[in-house]
Every structure is written in C-alpha cells, then in structure tokens.
Enzyme design. Structure first.
Site, PDB file in Angstrom:
ATOM      1  N   ARG A  31      45.637  78.360  45.817  1.00 20.72           N
ATOM      2  CA  ARG A  31      47.072  78.353  46.125  1.00 20.72           C
ATOM      3  C   ARG A  31      47.545  79.784  46.393  1.00 20.72           C
ATOM      4  O   ARG A  31      47.043  80.741  45.774  1.00 20.72           O
ATOM      5  CB  ARG A  31      47.808  77.776  44.917  1.00 20.72           C
ATOM      6  CG  ARG A  31      49.312  77.620  45.065  1.00 20.72           C
ATOM      7  CD  ARG A  31      49.683  76.497  45.982  1.00 20.72           C
ATOM      8  NE  ARG A  31      51.079  76.087  45.830  1.00 20.72           N
ATOM      9  CZ  ARG A  31      51.737  75.402  46.753  1.00 20.72           C
ATOM     10  NH1 ARG A  31      51.149  75.037  47.880  1.00 20.72           N
ATOM     11  NH2 ARG A  31      52.981  75.044  46.540  1.00 20.72           N
ATOM     12  N   THR A  89      51.019  69.587  55.786  1.00 16.92           N
ATOM     13  CA  THR A  89      49.858  69.645  54.887  1.00 16.92           C
ATOM     14  C   THR A  89      48.765  68.717  55.428  1.00 16.92           C
ATOM     15  O   THR A  89      49.012  67.918  56.337  1.00 16.92           O
ATOM     16  CB  THR A  89      50.259  69.266  53.447  1.00 16.92           C
ATOM     17  OG1 THR A  89      51.369  70.058  53.049  1.00 16.92           O
ATOM     18  CG2 THR A  89      49.149  69.418  52.443  1.00 16.92           C
ATOM     19  N   THR A 118      47.286  73.526  52.903  1.00 13.96           N
ATOM     20  CA  THR A 118      48.583  73.539  53.578  1.00 13.96           C
ATOM     21  C   THR A 118      49.032  74.939  53.975  1.00 13.96           C
ATOM     22  O   THR A 118      48.580  75.929  53.388  1.00 13.96           O
ATOM     23  CB  THR A 118      49.653  72.910  52.647  1.00 13.96           C
ATOM     24  OG1 THR A 118      50.872  72.750  53.369  1.00 13.96           O
ATOM     25  CG2 THR A 118      49.914  73.751  51.408  1.00 13.96           C
ATOM     26  N   GLU A 178      54.999  79.126  51.996  1.00  8.56           N
ATOM     27  CA  GLU A 178      54.886  78.505  50.676  1.00  8.56           C
ATOM     28  C   GLU A 178      55.900  79.051  49.670  1.00  8.56           C
ATOM     29  O   GLU A 178      56.128  78.436  48.631  1.00  8.56           O
ATOM     30  CB  GLU A 178      53.469  78.734  50.151  1.00  8.56           C
ATOM     31  CG  GLU A 178      52.827  77.514  49.570  1.00  8.56           C
ATOM     32  CD  GLU A 178      52.536  76.455  50.589  1.00  8.56           C
ATOM     33  OE1 GLU A 178      53.123  75.365  50.469  1.00  8.56           O
ATOM     34  OE2 GLU A 178      51.737  76.678  51.502  1.00  8.56           O
ATOM     35  N   ASP A 196      58.323  76.779  48.130  1.00  8.18           N
ATOM     36  CA  ASP A 196      57.967  75.844  47.047  1.00  8.18           C
ATOM     37  C   ASP A 196      58.329  76.385  45.665  1.00  8.18           C
ATOM     38  O   ASP A 196      58.236  75.668  44.677  1.00  8.18           O
ATOM     39  CB  ASP A 196      56.468  75.503  47.092  1.00  8.18           C
ATOM     40  CG  ASP A 196      56.171  74.386  48.080  1.00  8.18           C
ATOM     41  OD1 ASP A 196      57.131  73.808  48.627  1.00  8.18           O
ATOM     42  OD2 ASP A 196      54.987  74.083  48.304  1.00  8.18           O
ATOM     43  N   SER A 209      52.872  69.845  45.161  1.00  6.96           N
ATOM     44  CA  SER A 209      52.701  68.403  44.928  1.00  6.96           C
ATOM     45  C   SER A 209      51.305  67.946  45.332  1.00  6.96           C
ATOM     46  O   SER A 209      50.969  66.763  45.185  1.00  6.96           O
ATOM     47  CB  SER A 209      53.719  67.607  45.744  1.00  6.96           C
ATOM     48  OG  SER A 209      55.028  67.946  45.376  1.00  6.96           O
ATOM     49  N   GLY A 217      52.266  65.257  52.745  1.00  2.00           N
ATOM     50  CA  GLY A 217      53.567  64.581  52.720  1.00  2.00           C
ATOM     51  C   GLY A 217      54.527  65.127  51.699  1.00  2.00           C
ATOM     52  O   GLY A 217      55.363  64.385  51.183  1.00  2.00           O
TER      53      GLY A 217
END
Ligand code: GLY
Length: 557
Positions: free
Chosen positions: A95, A368, A386, A407, A410, A440, A459
């Site tokens: 990430r 994503t 993503t 990102e 997020d 997610s 999604g």
C-alpha cells in the site's frame, strides 16, 4: 489423519481444509484477471517454469500497462499469498504511504472546507508508490524466476502496444480535463489533444524503459536513480513536496492475514490497513448465528444487510494503519461482539442507521483491479491493486509513462467529510508521515473441506460486499462464472439505502424488504470480479472474469 478427527478439527479450527490442500496438487493452473493480455502474461511466465508468485508479478505488471486507469506501478496493492509447500498464508502489503511533508491543511480551501480537487488530482493526491516494492518482494521471497523474466511480457506489451478497449477509452474521455492539465499525461493519452478513438494503438516506451530499470536493479531501479529523479522533478514542479527520502524509505511489509471461521469454512483475507477483512469477519460472525440455508429469501437478505450495516459502521470508526493506530481487532472480530450486534437486529424490521452510533454516499465504480491465480503446485495468489480512482492523480511524470496514484484521498483528510466512495473516517485514518491510508481492498481465499476459492474485485467501498457475496456464492456451490456474474447489492451504513443492481431482487422480494423499512436504490452495474476455484474432489480448476468487464479473461491451462 482419519476422517472423523479431521471433521472435528474442521469444526473447531477449520484446519483440515488446509491439510487437504497440502495433499493435492492441481497439476495445471488457473488465472483470472481484468485483461486477456495480463492473463496471458501470467501463463507465459508459468510456461517458463515460474510459480503463482512469478505469475502474479507478470499479471500485475501487465495490468499496469493495459489497464492503467485502474492500477499500476505508480500505485499500490495487497497480495494475499498461499504457499503450498508449507501452507503459509501471508498478506504482502504494498500500500502507498503519505510523504513526510503531508499536512491536512493542504486539502482544505481557504474557507476551511475540503478541497476535493487537491486530494484527487495532481501531486498532493499521490502517496509514495508501493507496487514496485511489492513486485520485487514477491520475486525475491516467493518466486522461482528472476524479476526480469516475470516483467518481460509487460515490457514487450508496452513496447509493441495494444488496442485499448471501450472501457479504457471512456475513462480517458471522463478525465479529459484532468489529464489535460499535465504535460506527461497529455502526451501519453491525448494524442493531438484529443481522446483517442477505437482502433488506436497505445504504445508506452517510457513505461517499458521504467520496467526495464526495475527489472535490472530491483527497488533501486525505481526508488533511486532515474525513475526517482523523474518522479521528484514532476511532483515538485507541480507543487508537491515529495523528497528522495520518502522514496528510498518505502518498504513493502508482510502481515498476518485475517482468518475467519464460518461453519466448516476458513476464510483468509486482507488485514489492516485494509478494512475489508475486519468487515468480512464481522459480517460472517453476525451471520453465523442465523441459519441462512433455512431462512426464506427475504429474511436471508435482511440478516445479511443488517450485518453489512453494522460492519461498515465500525469500518468508519476504528480502522487505520496498524503501524500507527491501536485497533480493537480482537473485540471487533470476537463471537461475543457479533452476538451483541445480532441482538440489536429485529426479526422483521430494518435498523435505521441513525440509531447506530456515524458515514456514506458513494459511487460504486470499476476503479482498482483484482486478479486470482492457482498454479500447478497449489500455490495461490489473490491480488487487488489500485491507483484509486481512474488514472489516479492523472499526473504522469514526464519520461515515466506511469500514472501516480491519488490514494491520499483514502485518508480521512478532513474528519467527517466523505472521500471518493462516501466513506467517512476519523482519527484512526488521519494522515501522518509514512502512514498507510485505509483501504477496502479485500483479496480473499476460501478453504472448505473439499473446495478452495480465490476471490476479489475492484469497486471502492463495494469491494467488501462484493467479496462477501462472492464467497457466499462459492460456499453455495456456484461455478466461477456464476459467482462473478451474479447480481450485486450493497449496504454501507450511510447513506441508509440498499444499493442494488437491476436484477438483484425480484419484485416480491424488493416489496417485502421495503415493507421492513429498507430503501432500495437501483444503481448501474458495478465491480469487475475475477475468481478461480479448485475442486479437490476431482482436482478440477475453474476460472472466470466478470461479464461486466470488457477485456477480462479467466482461463485454465
Ligand atoms: N483506493 C480504494 C481502496 O483502496 O479501497
């Protein structure tokens, strides 16, 4: 181990499913991804003696070339791995992280309200990419082939070019204004200043060269040297504040996945900084107190939707980067906590979300991407990766051919203000230097007594409910094609509505749910699920890609 003992252990620990897997090898492989060229790249690398982990590098890299609107080298992801030789399940966390200079004020307008343009587009929207470090880690720690071999198909596709599908071209059209802001992005995707037409061949020699540097030098080929210099130059030129130390300091991390026991199934799924596994655990734990097989269709949906509602409430409240925040995970995932949640579910009535202690309006999109792999030895990969919304920040540092993610959106950048998916957050997901933003993404394995599934989908916030519904369908015995095609529904606490694809509920079911107090809102189709399954009884693999996607492909070879 005899069958009786195995059954008892299965009941207690869900452990024998994994034992059964150890004893088998499929002898052939299955890959499902969002693009036929990416699936082919995975098989190519398997054909050269690679394993599922090498194939994952090949598929991930190829997707960064052929589906850059969804994921890429300038983004990040979670790779859930199952190594057959020792039954090891691990989550590789690639990430993105916040740069050291991050400040919440960067995402506010002068009047103190959220500046969504800054959090979604341009250099301040981008976190430090994790995807390259994830690929290097996969190759070095789990693969059989050198990184260069696994990256070769993606490099070739980037050099030779391919014809983007309608989904890709629509994404360009939708983001024409933002892509037009940055010289590198204009040059890459708006030839002659126009949105390309069907039949256009997209070549990306800069990305091929970037992947070659990664192939030759590993992490140093991306986080230092030419690629790092190109990224820093573009980010700083556009008003961002990344430093060389931000890039050099990035690390992919191995984490223990979340394990959920549900009847005689064991689900292995994403741990924080994904919220997905915790939410799935809450949903399955709540549902374990109901007999879904015997419940009528309306009550089955009632219990499921109420479980989703409660899981999403906690999502917004407690979760963030495990390296920065202490989370009450044991409590959230305990049977006692689930029993308390269940006690608040009325037999025939929807719980208004306003009666539960805070979050959502959302756009269930196809941002994503997810792919699933099982190789001939029974190694497995579920990977969701993503750049966040389409083309991420829309910023291509000139000379890289790569979109930087967006990102940072997020994070809970402004406490109480919704992100692109309508998800609210609080302190646990506030930005901080080096911190990972909550996700997610929920790549998952499902181990049963005689069947194994690899499930995931893009999604945004709907990933969690899609994966839940996919797992349930797998448990119900549906084929890979049926799992990815089934109509979807989604509840995420706020707004207090059940989103439904057009065929999700028949008229009588919708009426019965409305009579219980649910507000059902029909939405356009969402998700792009890619599933592979393995039936241990006849050693058969199955693979399917979501019919909602255009170029997806699930194949068994
Ligand atoms: N960027 C979407 C997610 O990670 O959930």
């Amino acid at each position: 181990m005899n069958k009786y003992i195995c059954a008892v252990l299965l009941f207690i620990f869900g452990a024998c499913a994994a034992q059964a897997v150890t004893a088998h090898k499929p002898g052939h492989a299955a890959i499902a991804s969002a693009h036929k060229l990416a699936t082919a790249a995975g098989f190519e690398v398997l054909g050269e003696g690679g394993n599922a982990f090498d194939a994952a590098v090949a598929v991930a890299a190829a997707l960064s070339v052929v589906e850059p609107q969804s994921s890429g080298i300038g983004g990040g992801g979670f790779f859930l791995l199952h190594r057959a030789s020792d039954n090891k399940d691990v989550m590789l966390d690639a990430r993105e992280t916040a740069p050291a200079a991050v400040k919440e004020s960067q995402y506010l307008k002068a009047d103190g309200t959220p500046n969504r343009d800054t959090s979604l587009y341009g250099p301040l929207a981008a976190g430090i990419p994790g995807e390259p470090a994830g690929m290097v880690w996969l190759a070095e720690h789990y693969g059989k082939l050198p990184l260069a071999k696994s990256l070769a198909p993606a490099i070739r596709i980037a050099q030779q070019g391919f014809q983007p599908d309608a989904r890709f071209l629509e994404a360009i059209a939708d983001h024409r204004e933002q892509l037009g802001r940055y010289p590198g992005s204009r040059a890459l995707l708006l030839p002659n200043g126009e949105v390309p037409k069907a039949g256009w061949t997209f070549r990306n020699p800069d990305l091929a060269a970037l992947l070659e540097r990664l192939a030759a030098k590993g992490n140093d080929g991306f986080y230092r040297g030419k690629t790092a210099a190109l990224m820093l130059k573009a980010v700083q030129a556009q008003g961002g504040d990344w430093t060389a130390a931000d890039l050099v300091g990035y690390r992919a991390k191995e984490r223990d996945p979340i394990t959920i026991h549900y009847h005689d199934w064991r689900i292995v799924t994403a741990a924080p900084p994904s919220s997905g596994g915790v939410a799935l655990a809450e949903i399955f734990n709540v549902l374990s107190g109901y007999n879904l097989t015997e419940a009528d269709g309306v009550h089955r949906l009632h219990y499921i939707i109420e479980a989703m509602r409660r899981a999403f409430r906690d999502h917004n409240e407690y979760l963030g980067d495990p390296d920065f925040v202490k989370m009450p995970l044991a409590t959230l995932m305990s049977p006692q906590y689930a029993a308390g949640l269940r006690a608040g579910i009325l037999a025939d009535k929807a719980t208004p979300s306003s009666m539960l202690p805070s979050a959502v309006a959302q756009d269930p999109g196809m941002h994503t991407t997810h792919f699933s792999i099982i190789d001939a030895d029974g190694n497995m990969v579920a990977a969701t990766q993503t750049v966040n919304t389409h083309f991420g920040s829309c910023l291509v540092p000139p000379g890289t051919g790569m979109f930087l993610n967006n990102e940072m959106d997020d994070f809970a950048l402004v406490p109480g203000a919704p992100n692109a998916y309508g998800l609210l957050g609080n302190k646990a997901n506030a930005p901080a230097p080096g911190k990972r933003m909550l996700s997610s993404m929920s790549p998952s394995f499902v181990f049963g007594p005689d069947r194994v599934g690899v499930v995931g989908s893009p999604g945004g916030s709907t990933i969690i409910t899609q994966v839940f519904e996919g797992i349930l369908a797998f448990m119900d015995g549906k084929s890979a094609a049926q799992i990815v095609a089934q109509p979807r529904y989604h509840e995420q606490y706020l707004p207090d509505v059940v989103y439904a694809e057009p065929d999700a509920f028949d008229t009588a079911t919708a009426k019965a749910l409305e009579a219980m107090g649910y507000t059902i809102k029909q939405r356009h189709a969402w998700g792009f699920m890619n599933v592979v399954t393995w039936d241990l009884r006849d050693n058969k693999l199955d693979a399917a890609s979501d019919p909602r996607g255009i170029s997806g492909s699930g194949e068994v070879k």
